[in-house]
Design an enzyme around this catalytic site. Structure first.
Site, PDB file in Angstrom:
ATOM      1  N   CYS A 199      62.635 -32.449   8.544  1.00 46.28           N
ATOM      2  CA  CYS A 199      62.396 -33.842   8.914  1.00 46.28           C
ATOM      3  C   CYS A 199      62.923 -34.798   7.829  1.00 46.28           C
ATOM      4  O   CYS A 199      64.128 -34.992   7.715  1.00 46.28           O
ATOM      5  CB  CYS A 199      60.912 -34.062   9.242  1.00 46.28           C
ATOM      6  SG  CYS A 199      60.620 -35.591  10.163  1.00 46.28           S
TER       7      CYS A 199
ATOM      8  N   HIS B  35      59.659 -30.132  13.163  1.00 46.51           N
ATOM      9  CA  HIS B  35      58.742 -29.488  12.213  1.00 46.51           C
ATOM     10  C   HIS B  35      58.454 -28.049  12.633  1.00 46.51           C
ATOM     11  O   HIS B  35      57.531 -27.811  13.417  1.00 46.51           O
ATOM     12  CB  HIS B  35      57.417 -30.265  12.156  1.00 46.51           C
ATOM     13  CG  HIS B  35      57.501 -31.540  11.406  1.00 46.51           C
ATOM     14  ND1 HIS B  35      57.244 -31.629  10.053  1.00 46.51           N
ATOM     15  CD2 HIS B  35      57.832 -32.794  11.802  1.00 46.51           C
ATOM     16  CE1 HIS B  35      57.407 -32.883   9.647  1.00 46.51           C
ATOM     17  NE2 HIS B  35      57.759 -33.615  10.695  1.00 46.51           N
TER      18      HIS B  35
ATOM     19  N   GLU C 191      56.966 -25.916  11.002  1.00 45.92           N
ATOM     20  CA  GLU C 191      55.662 -25.485  10.448  1.00 45.92           C
ATOM     21  C   GLU C 191      54.476 -26.028  11.246  1.00 45.92           C
ATOM     22  O   GLU C 191      53.354 -25.542  11.095  1.00 45.92           O
ATOM     23  CB  GLU C 191      55.560 -25.912   8.970  1.00 45.92           C
ATOM     24  CG  GLU C 191      55.188 -27.360   8.710  1.00 45.92           C
ATOM     25  CD  GLU C 191      56.312 -28.376   8.876  1.00 45.92           C
ATOM     26  OE1 GLU C 191      56.131 -29.524   8.424  1.00 45.92           O
ATOM     27  OE2 GLU C 191      57.367 -28.057   9.468  1.00 45.92           O
TER      28      GLU C 191
END
Length: 245
Positions: free
Chosen positions: A100, A192, A194
């Site tokens: 990001c 993202h 994660e």
């Protein structure tokens, strides 16, 4: 004895209450995606001016730059310092995964252009198109390269122009640059990998409470999660193959 692998995480974001309570902070969110037994993961909260000593960069096998609520085109001290570190890591040919804000900052450092997203912000589960011709099998995807992947999106800026040295790996209907690589040492992802659905829902609720988005925006965003999950395992494979391959 095998030498312990060491990784460093540059955190551009403070821990939310939810992240602290549920995961013990964003450090653990990243390590649960990228870490393996026996590795050392250190993190520095660069957003608060915490930086490693430059002479210590050599001892790490790979680096991750997280997202941030700050703009990658700002010239605040910590962002400029992080830009300098990216230049050093590039000279050292170290592996750097940009997520990001990290994805945008690397583009900036390497001569690309970053700015406000032309089609507006995204806070949702999005679908990105993988450019199969660009993604050779050796490019971290493994044998099977999917035509698209789902990922949680959480940003209001984008890479407007790629650096000349970059190879575009994915795009979407919203953004031209969803993922790119530069040589063997940078892999950058706008979404993202994660994040999971719970983190996205918490962010939506917080941004709504802060008065930054409307109830309708939240409703539309949460609808993208209905009967849908991010392809987190596939992202895990790509990111680990890149950092450790």
């Amino acid at each position: 004895m095998v030498e312990q692998k060491k990784y460093l995480l540059f955190l551009g974001v403070p821990d939310s209450e939810f992240a602290k309570k549920t995961y013990g902070g964003y450090h653990n969110v990243f390590v649960s995606l990228l870490g393996d037994e026996g590795e050392q993961w250190d993190s520095y909260r660069v957003v608060d001016g915490e930086f490693p000593d430059e002479k210590d960069l050599e001892k790490y096998d790979g680096f991750v730059i997280s997202g941030s609520s700050h703009d990658a085109f700002q010239d605040t001290d910590w962002i400029l310092k992080l830009c300098d570190i990216i230049k050093k890591l590039d000279e050292m040919k170290k592996k750097v995964l940009g997520v990001c804000f990290g994805h945008q900052l690397i583009a900036r450092v390497k001569g690309g252009k970053v700015g406000r997203a032309r089609k507006g912000p995204e806070l949702c589960l999005g679908n990105i198109t993988i450019l199969k011709d660009a993604v050779a099998p050796e490019n971290y995807f493994g044998e099977e390269v999917p035509t698209s992947l789902r990922i949680i999106k959480c940003h209001q800026d984008e890479v407007l122009e790629l650096p000349e040295s970059a190879k575009l790996l994915a795009c979407s209907s919203m953004y031209e640059v969803e993922m790119y690589s530069i040589e063997e040492n940078f892999l950058c992802i706008q979404g993202h990998p994660e994040y999971n659905r719970d983190i996205l829902i918490d962010i939506l609720d917080r941004v709504l409470a802060g008065g930054h988005i409307t109830e309708d925006f939240v409703k539309t965003s949460k609808a993208t999660l209905e009967n849908n999950e991010p392809d987190r395992q596939f992202w895990q494979k790509i990111c680990k193959n890149f950092l450790k391959g």
